[in-house]
Design a protein around this motif. Structure first.
Motif, PDB file in Angstrom:
ATOM      1  N   ASN A 199     -12.385  -4.825 -13.332  1.00 41.34           N
ATOM      2  CA  ASN A 199     -11.371  -4.690 -12.296  1.00 41.34           C
ATOM      3  C   ASN A 199     -10.312  -3.711 -12.782  1.00 41.34           C
ATOM      4  O   ASN A 199      -9.553  -4.004 -13.705  1.00 41.34           O
ATOM      5  CB  ASN A 199     -10.758  -6.054 -11.975  1.00 41.34           C
ATOM      6  N   THR A 202     -15.507   3.499   4.940  1.00 38.45           N
ATOM      7  CA  THR A 202     -14.667   2.873   3.923  1.00 38.45           C
ATOM      8  C   THR A 202     -15.404   1.732   3.236  1.00 38.45           C
ATOM      9  O   THR A 202     -15.290   1.555   2.018  1.00 38.45           O
ATOM     10  CB  THR A 202     -13.362   2.358   4.564  1.00 38.45           C
ATOM     11  N   ASN A 203     -16.159   0.961   3.995  1.00 38.22           N
ATOM     12  CA  ASN A 203     -16.929  -0.142   3.405  1.00 38.22           C
ATOM     13  C   ASN A 203     -17.944   0.379   2.395  1.00 38.22           C
ATOM     14  O   ASN A 203     -18.149  -0.234   1.344  1.00 38.22           O
ATOM     15  CB  ASN A 203     -17.633  -0.949   4.499  1.00 38.22           C
ATOM     16  N   ILE A 204     -18.590   1.495   2.719  1.00 37.29           N
ATOM     17  CA  ILE A 204     -19.571   2.078   1.798  1.00 37.29           C
ATOM     18  C   ILE A 204     -18.882   2.527   0.512  1.00 37.29           C
ATOM     19  O   ILE A 204     -19.356   2.252  -0.590  1.00 37.29           O
ATOM     20  CB  ILE A 204     -20.310   3.254   2.468  1.00 37.29           C
ATOM     21  N   LYS A 253     -16.879  -0.739  -6.249  1.00 40.60           N
ATOM     22  CA  LYS A 253     -17.012  -2.080  -6.841  1.00 40.60           C
ATOM     23  C   LYS A 253     -18.357  -2.273  -7.532  1.00 40.60           C
ATOM     24  O   LYS A 253     -18.436  -2.946  -8.555  1.00 40.60           O
ATOM     25  CB  LYS A 253     -16.818  -3.152  -5.768  1.00 40.60           C
ATOM     26  N   GLY A 254     -19.423  -1.691  -6.954  1.00 44.06           N
ATOM     27  CA  GLY A 254     -20.747  -1.931  -7.493  1.00 44.06           C
ATOM     28  C   GLY A 254     -21.173  -0.968  -8.588  1.00 44.06           C
ATOM     29  O   GLY A 254     -21.978  -1.328  -9.440  1.00 44.06           O
ATOM     30  N   ASN A 309     -16.018   1.529  -0.746  1.00 41.54           N
ATOM     31  CA  ASN A 309     -15.553   0.370  -1.505  1.00 41.54           C
ATOM     32  C   ASN A 309     -16.706  -0.296  -2.257  1.00 41.54           C
ATOM     33  O   ASN A 309     -16.550  -0.733  -3.400  1.00 41.54           O
ATOM     34  CB  ASN A 309     -14.864  -0.642  -0.591  1.00 41.54           C
ATOM     35  N   SER A 310     -17.871  -0.359  -1.633  1.00 37.73           N
ATOM     36  CA  SER A 310     -19.042  -0.935  -2.294  1.00 37.73           C
ATOM     37  C   SER A 310     -19.476  -0.094  -3.488  1.00 37.73           C
ATOM     38  O   SER A 310     -19.858  -0.635  -4.528  1.00 37.73           O
ATOM     39  CB  SER A 310     -20.202  -1.058  -1.305  1.00 37.73           C
ATOM     40  N   VAL A 311     -19.441   1.228  -3.338  1.00 36.54           N
ATOM     41  CA  VAL A 311     -19.813   2.118  -4.448  1.00 36.54           C
ATOM     42  C   VAL A 311     -18.832   1.927  -5.610  1.00 36.54           C
ATOM     43  O   VAL A 311     -19.232   1.839  -6.771  1.00 36.54           O
ATOM     44  CB  VAL A 311     -19.862   3.587  -3.992  1.00 36.54           C
ATOM     45  N   SER A 319     -11.685   6.136  -5.385  1.00 33.69           N
ATOM     46  CA  SER A 319     -12.171   5.909  -4.019  1.00 33.69           C
ATOM     47  C   SER A 319     -11.959   7.156  -3.163  1.00 33.69           C
ATOM     48  O   SER A 319     -12.847   7.563  -2.412  1.00 33.69           O
ATOM     49  CB  SER A 319     -11.451   4.731  -3.372  1.00 33.69           C
ATOM     50  N   ASN A 373     -16.739   0.469 -11.024  1.00 29.59           N
ATOM     51  CA  ASN A 373     -16.079  -0.587 -11.801  1.00 29.59           C
ATOM     52  C   ASN A 373     -16.953  -1.109 -12.946  1.00 29.59           C
ATOM     53  O   ASN A 373     -16.444  -1.317 -14.049  1.00 29.59           O
ATOM     54  CB  ASN A 373     -15.630  -1.732 -10.888  1.00 29.59           C
TER      55      ASN A 373
END
Length: 152
Positions: A58, A36-38, A44-45, A40-42, A89, A48
């Protein structure tokens, strides 16, 4: 009267925990939480900022108003940007899981199954051939007995 002793609750619970699918599920939950962290990073980074090239970075800021006046927190806001972000996501997670985990595993299992069938097919041919040879030997022995009895 021999009454079978029922397994205790503890023994039943231990058997439940020792099943392979429970352990697999626990591993999947831990890997999923880390994954999930990966994702979310994809989002956001990468996602987005790409969306931000069109509007805002955002996705939560994208909304529509259903009432006649929407100022601040007043009015009825449809926060479709949040839904879009969650959907992205999910799609990214599903794609990565499918292409990096499910698809390679399916190909591997298909190869293993093909090898197993090839091995079984080879054994069947040998067994059928051996069976045919044994039938021929039996028939030859029966024919020899018949000719021995005819000579006497």
């Amino acid at each position: 009267m021999n009454a079978k002793k029922e397994p205790s609750i503890w023994q039943g619970f231990k058997a439940f925990l020792m099943r392979g699918n429970v352990v697999d599920l626990a591993v999947a939950v831990v890997i999923g939480a880390a994954f999930t962290n990966i994702v979310n990073s994809v989002v956001k980074g990468l996602i987005n900022p790409l969306v931000g090239a069109i509007g805002t970075q955002n996705l939560d800021h994208y909304s529509s108003c259903l009432s006649s006046s929407c100022k601040g927190d007043q009015g009825i806001h449809l926060m479709w940007g949040s839904v879009l972000g969650a959907t992205l996501s999910f799609v990214i997670t599903a794609a990565v899981v499918y292409f990096l985990m499910v698809l390679p595993m399916a190909k591997y299992l298909a190869r293993v199954e093909a090898r197993r069938k090839a091995r079984e097919g080879t054994h069947e041919i040998i067994e059928v051939t051996e069976l045919e040879v044994l039938k021929e030997i039996r028939d030859a022995l029966i024919a020899q007995r018949g000719s021995v009895h005819d000579e006497r």
